[in-house]
Design a protein around this motif. Structure first.
Motif, PDB file in Angstrom:
ATOM      1  N   ALA A   1       3.901  81.347  61.263  1.00  0.00           N
ATOM      2  CA  ALA A   1       3.030  82.502  61.164  1.00  0.00           C
ATOM      3  C   ALA A   1       1.671  82.310  61.193  1.00  0.00           C
ATOM      4  O   ALA A   1       0.925  83.029  62.079  1.00  0.00           O
ATOM      5  N   GLN A   2       1.239  81.168  60.805  1.00  0.00           N
ATOM      6  CA  GLN A   2      -0.205  80.738  60.872  1.00  0.00           C
ATOM      7  C   GLN A   2      -0.677  80.777  62.215  1.00  0.00           C
ATOM      8  O   GLN A   2      -1.592  81.089  62.775  1.00  0.00           O
ATOM      9  N   ARG A   3       0.225  80.212  63.076  1.00  0.00           N
ATOM     10  CA  ARG A   3       0.005  79.855  64.494  1.00  0.00           C
ATOM     11  C   ARG A   3      -0.301  80.920  65.216  1.00  0.00           C
ATOM     12  O   ARG A   3      -1.152  81.143  66.310  1.00  0.00           O
ATOM     13  N   ARG A   4       0.627  82.084  64.815  1.00  0.00           N
ATOM     14  CA  ARG A   4       0.807  83.227  65.946  1.00  0.00           C
ATOM     15  C   ARG A   4      -0.635  84.269  65.178  1.00  0.00           C
ATOM     16  O   ARG A   4      -0.904  84.596  66.202  1.00  0.00           O
ATOM     17  N   SER A   5      -0.899  84.168  63.862  1.00  0.00           N
ATOM     18  CA  SER A   5      -2.083  84.887  63.457  1.00  0.00           C
ATOM     19  C   SER A   5      -3.173  84.620  63.963  1.00  0.00           C
ATOM     20  O   SER A   5      -4.293  85.141  64.556  1.00  0.00           O
ATOM     21  N   ASP A   6      -3.423  83.187  63.975  1.00  0.00           N
ATOM     22  CA  ASP A   6      -4.616  82.364  64.422  1.00  0.00           C
ATOM     23  C   ASP A   6      -4.692  82.533  66.166  1.00  0.00           C
ATOM     24  O   ASP A   6      -6.055  83.084  66.517  1.00  0.00           O
ATOM     25  N   ALA A   7      -3.764  82.598  66.889  1.00  0.00           N
ATOM     26  CA  ALA A   7      -3.896  82.931  68.240  1.00  0.00           C
ATOM     27  C   ALA A   7      -4.110  84.142  68.575  1.00  0.00           C
ATOM     28  O   ALA A   7      -4.828  84.706  69.437  1.00  0.00           O
ATOM     29  N   TRP A   8      -3.461  85.066  67.620  1.00  0.00           N
ATOM     30  CA  TRP A   8      -3.807  86.653  67.853  1.00  0.00           C
ATOM     31  C   TRP A   8      -5.355  86.889  67.703  1.00  0.00           C
ATOM     32  O   TRP A   8      -5.929  87.570  68.618  1.00  0.00           O
ATOM     33  N   ARG A   9      -5.948  86.325  66.455  1.00  0.00           N
ATOM     34  CA  ARG A   9      -7.257  86.656  66.447  1.00  0.00           C
ATOM     35  C   ARG A   9      -8.331  85.978  67.351  1.00  0.00           C
ATOM     36  O   ARG A   9      -9.041  86.594  68.055  1.00  0.00           O
ATOM     37  N   THR A  10      -7.903  84.922  67.882  1.00  0.00           N
ATOM     38  CA  THR A  10      -8.460  84.085  68.754  1.00  0.00           C
ATOM     39  C   THR A  10      -8.570  84.922  70.284  1.00  0.00           C
ATOM     40  O   THR A  10      -9.619  85.015  70.995  1.00  0.00           O
TER      41      THR A  10
END
Length: 328
Positions: free
Chosen positions: A188-197
């Protein structure tokens, strides 16, 4: 074995060679020994074999839950791939993701007759638990950020997320809302970080993050809040179950998908194409993740000095009817 040898009139060594499938035994003798084995009900003692050879041909799998699609499908793939290599799988579930439970699981791991282990859990819990892994057990970690301490097999979380954001921006949406998974989840953290970036790289301002817990019910509750955001025209849900709940909430609030709001999930579960509308989502190759995990632990078992590293399994965006250009 002595009974079989005496009845067949051969040596115990010949019985051993036949039972282990070794060459160099006359075919007539082999058939005679096999017939006597069947008559006497002889079965090789796998435990004795394991002690003699120093290997058990068993892989342990430690995981928190079998309630998520990813864990179940990865475990299924691990079991299938292990069987193809002549290995059995022993499942060691961790009831609650606490340090004591994790320590207990690894203590059991050390007591079991296994050659290697695949760990499907967040690596930060391994660190906090101050684990001492059994020295003879080789370990591969699935879907976690273990750096160079373990061999890791991971889905391309960031790449799949970038594909989602680029797809929705390409349709003309000004930005993309995100229904994230639980904060303690590495995926979940990897996906949210990538979304924001991905949004920031395109000069877009990321909307406020909304969280769920992977369940359809949490997606529904979050969806009721998102539906009230008049400027929301696109939502990326971190998994398909939460996307399902989101679709229900939007429908109840009178916001049509995809005419008013586009929705994208992640996983590509088998039911995704039967959602209403059929769900655009990121396909994860769970079978390949499981195969690579087994391949990794067996490489550790067979090589004296294996190298640690990370294997990334690609994803692909599956476009269906839940995404469209934003309303004018």
């Amino acid at each position: 074995m002595a009974d079989v040898a005496r009845t067949a009139g051969v040596s115990s060594q010949t019985v051993s060679r036949v039972s282990n499938g070794f060459p160099g035994v006359n075919e007539e003798t082999r058939q005679l020994v096999l017939a006597v084995m069947k008559e006497l009900g002889y079965r090789p003692n796998s435990a004795a074999r394991a002690l003699k050879r120093g290997e058990f041909r068993t892989i342990g799998v430690i995981t928190f839950t079998l309630a998520t699609t990813g864990n179940v499908r990865t475990l299924e793939a691990i079991a299938t791939s292990a069987a193809q290599e002549g290995y059995a799988v022993t499942l060691i579930p961790v009831a609650v993701p606490t340090q004591d439970e994790v320590r207990g699981a690894f203590s059991r791991l050390g007591e079991l007759a296994i050659d290697a282990a695949i760990v499907i859990m967040e690596v930060h819990l391994l660190d906090k638990a101050e684990l001492s892994l059994p020295p003879h057990v080789k370990v591969v970690v699935a879907d976690s950020d273990a750096g160079d301490r373990y061999t890791v097999v991971d889905t391309d979380q960031a790449g799949g997320t970038r594909d989602v954001v680029n797809h929705l921006l390409g349709l003309g949406h000004r930005t993309v809302w995100h229904l994230a998974g639980p904060e303690e989840s590495y995926a979940a953290q990897r996906r949210s970080d990538a979304w924001r970036t991905a949004l920031q790289e395109e000069g877009r301002v990321p909307p406020p993050l909304v969280r769920g817990d992977w369940s359809a019910e949490s997606g529904y509750r979050a969806g009721l809040r998102i539906a009230d955001e008049a400027d929301c025209t696109a939502v990326f849900a971190a998994n398909d179950q939460m996307a399902l709940g989101l679709l229900r909430a939007l429908n109840e609030r009178g916001r049509k998908v995809p005419e008013d709001v586009s929705v994208v999930g992640f996983d590509d579960i088998s039911e995704a194409s039967s959602f209403q509308p059929p769900l655009t989502t990121v396909h994860q190759d769970f079978a390949e993740v499981g195969r690579r995990c087994v391949e990794g632990v067996l490489h550790h078992v067979r090589e004296s000095t294996p190298e640690h590293g990370t294997t990334i399994v690609p994803t692909r965006l599956v476009i269906r009817d839940s995404t469209a250009p934003p309303p004018r």
